[in-house]
Enzyme design. Structure first.
Site, short mmCIF file in Angstrom:
data_model
loop_
_atom_site.label_atom_id
_atom_site.label_comp_id
_atom_site.label_asym_id
_atom_site.label_seq_id
_atom_site.Cartn_x
_atom_site.Cartn_y
_atom_site.Cartn_z
N CYS A 1 -12.18 20.82 47.68
CA CYS A 1 -13.45 20.90 47.56
C CYS A 1 -13.06 22.61 48.57
CB CYS A 1 -13.99 20.15 48.15
SG CYS A 1 -15.53 20.95 48.92
N CYS B 1 -16.06 22.05 51.82
CA CYS B 1 -15.17 20.90 52.65
C CYS B 1 -14.66 21.36 54.00
CB CYS B 1 -14.65 20.06 51.86
SG CYS B 1 -15.51 18.91 50.18
#
Lengths: 471, 170
Positions: B93, B96
């Site tokens: 991700c 993230c």
């Protein structure tokens, strides 16, 4: 791994009784238990849950000898279609970089490929898909169990909790599309790759097209050991592998050394692990796959099979998904529609891609006779290949039609860039029963490779040179 | 050493007493009476000034950590005396990786008043599913074992500062 479905049929008496029986006795834990969280299994379970069934999916990956495992999603997501296409793309980009110079891009020095960077990027994407599937099961209220399932009887599944195919190959033994695709992208990213073929390539596919695919690969740099059978593999002290094989045509024995070996010889179903032999489920002796009826039923009531594990079915994700959804609808009593396995379009993602829908020339000849079919064909050159000075000898289109009447299209074959994208649209026409005149009535989009399909006019029968020019 | 430990325990108890206003067992009331004298020494609002000894102890308790397993989560998040931000993230991700350092910065500003537990959703899938995580990054704020706030996606530094302040109760 493909999915094996079980359903309980107590509700088959009447629809309204279904709710009562489940609440009153709850004799069974689930309405449907699916073994295998792959393309087929996930589609079937989610559809069934949406129709109100109580569903569980068992998905378990047995670690390989080196300890490799993967997540939810099955073969396609983890070790099949998805990583394959991404690696194919990596290889194509390598070729594009070479072409780029001809188009004016100033690229200094040689461009080389870093395997770990690609592997990590692809694995990250695969992990995001694993997660996505997990969330979807949760949203659709399907119970997910990471355990190894096997069948005890037609109503009981046993689960075991606990304890492949990642070596970048320098040599392959096989004739499947997977073997060629792998050899293709490995060559594309710069590895010295050899494919060993026992008999023919792409068995079951149109052989003229298969030849074009392998011809392109040979020109592209992949080595082929035709009509050879491996005899033994020895590990040398250097860590390299020495392969000894027999050339079945000459009878000679040859050997050579490779860094890695990739066996791409097809799938073997885990029928023993599933407990199928004990239940007496009919299997095909040669392949070991389950013999199924048109409704995906096996020889044991209550047990269904679809996806790669079922005999005689295409080993494709879209067919497994559709078959799974239709089965779920039938089991829930919502429909009687059976899966149609005919007219399924597919594409082989070799360096020169090959897309097709319908019958091969051989199959069409078998069914209608050589005089009953008319084959329109053309060798074309993608515009992009011109400036890049690339060889387009294997870029080819073949439309096999019925000879009489409306000249219904029986099969459509295309080799060239983006074959998958090109073929998909024509597959819909095929589904609608397109004829050769429909093709002629269609105006092409210019300049594309796909437009050459609607412009085919030279027949094989005429014997004329089928090379066409763009404009 | 013994003196420091005693003071720390009373510090912990006094925090608990303030939060759990409804509980009034004999045990806690007896503690609270004995704490009266301690409270005069311990100034709740500015511990760093009145009790320099306690500060190294609280900061030795990790402010930001990776959750190891379900037990670890229960112990360090659910049973935490501090409010905890749980950062559900994944290796694959991109956002993230941007939010992570920003969260660390926001937490560090609070000097030990809030902790951060990092959960990799691929390693702890069941935990993430249990807390209803679907997209990442998802940040859940927990106090006393309950979810008090959450957000999904990236936030900038100012938004994070106000989120964290709200969670602490300032």
């Amino acid at each position: 791994m493909a999915a094996l479905c079980r359903g309980r049929h107590r509700w088959k008496r009447t629809h309204c009784l279904r709710v009562f029986t489940r609440n009153l006795t709850a004799k069974y834990d689930y309405d449907l238990v699916v073994i295998g969280g792959g393309s087929g299994g996930l589609a079937c379970s989610k559809e069934a849950a949406q129709l109100g069934q109580k569903v569980a999916v068992l998905d378990y990956v047995e670690p390989s000898a080196k300890g490799t495992k993967w997540g939810l999603g099955g073969t396609c997501v983890n070790v099949g279609c998805i990583p394959k296409k991404l690696m194919h793309q990596a290889a194509l980009l390598g070729t594009a970089v070479k072409d780029a110079k001809k188009y004016g891009w100033q690229i200094s020095g040689t461009v080389c490929h870093d395997w770990p960077t690609m592997a990590e990027a692809i694995q990250n994407h695969v992990r995001s898909l694993n997660w996505g599937h997990r969330v979807q099961l949760q949203d659709k209220k399907v119970k997910y169990l990471n355990i190894k399932g096997s069948l005890l009887d037609e109503h009981t599944v046993k689960g075991l909790t606990k304890a492949g195919k990642e070596i970048p190959g320098a040599m392959e033994h096989g004739i499947t599309n997977v073997a060629l695709e792998c050899a293709g992208f490995l060559t594309g990213i710069g590895l010295d790759t050899t494919v060993m073929v026992r008999s023919i390539a792409l068995r079951g596919f149109d052989q003229q097209m298969a030849g074009l695919v392998t011809d392109y690969m040979e020109a592209y740099g992949t080595k082929f050991a035709w009509k050879c059978v491996p005899k033994r593999v020895d590990k040398l002290s250097s860590g390299a592998l020495q392969v000894t094989w027999t050339n079945t045509q000459t009878g000679a024995e040859q050997k050579d050394t490779y860094d890695s070996l990739l066996w791409a010889v097809g799938r073997a179903p885990e029928t023993k692990a599933l407990g199928l032999d004990k239940l007496g489920i009919q299997l095909n002796k040669e392949t070991g796959k389950l013999i199924v009826g048109a409704d995906e039923s096996t020889s044991v009531p209550n047990i269904y099979a679809f996806g790669d594990i079922s005999e005689g079915r295409p080993e494709l994700t879209p067919t497994a998904i559709k078959a799974g959804k239709l089965l779920a609808r039938r089991l829930a009593g919502q429909s009687t529609e059976l899966m149609d396995y005919d007219n399924v379009a597919t594409t082989v993602f070799t360096p020169l891609e090959y897309g097709c829908v319908g019958l091969s020339e051989e199959e069409a000849e078998k069914r209608h006779g050589k005089d009953g079919i008319e084959i329109y064909h053309a060798f074309y050159k993608p515009l992009e290949f011109t400036v890049a000075e690339r060889d387009a000898s294997q870029c080819y289109i073949k439309v096999v039609c019925e000879r009489g009447g409306d000249q219904k299209i029986l099969g459509l074959h295309f080799t060239g860039p983006n074959a998958g994208e090109v073929t998909q649209g024509f597959a819909m026409g095929f589904q609608c029963g397109a004829t050769y005149s429909h093709l002629l009535q269609t105006v092409g989009i210019h300049p594309t490779c796909a437009e050459e399909v609607v412009k085919v006019s030279i027949t094989k029968r005429s014997g004329l040179d089928a090379t066409v020019t763009g404009c | 050493m013994a003196h420091r430990l005693l003071v720390r325990r009373m510090w912990t108890l006094s925090v608990k007493d303030i939060r759990c206003l409804s509980t009034s067992t004999a045990a806690s009331s007896s503690f609270s009476t004995s704490l009266q004298s301690a409270k005069t020494r311990v100034s709740f609002l500015s511990p760093s000034r009145t009790l320099p000894h306690t500060l190294p102890l609280t900061s030795r308790r990790e402010v930001s950590f990776n959750v190891q397993d379900n037990e670890d989560f229960t112990e360090r998040v659910i049973n935490s005396e501090l409010p905890v931000l749980v950062d559900f993230h994944a290796q694959w991700c991109g956002p993230c990786k941007i939010l992570g350092p920003r969260l660390e910065k926001a937490i560090a500003k609070q000097k030990g008043r809030v902790a951060m537990a990092k959960v990799d959703i691929d390693d702890h899938t069941d935990l993430a599913i249990e807390y209803g995580v679907s997209a990442v990054p998802t940040v859940i704020a927990m106090r006393g074992g309950d979810v008090v706030d959450h957000f999904v996606g990236i936030k900038d530094d100012d938004e994070l500062d106000s989120f964290v302040s709200k969670v602490i109760g300032q």
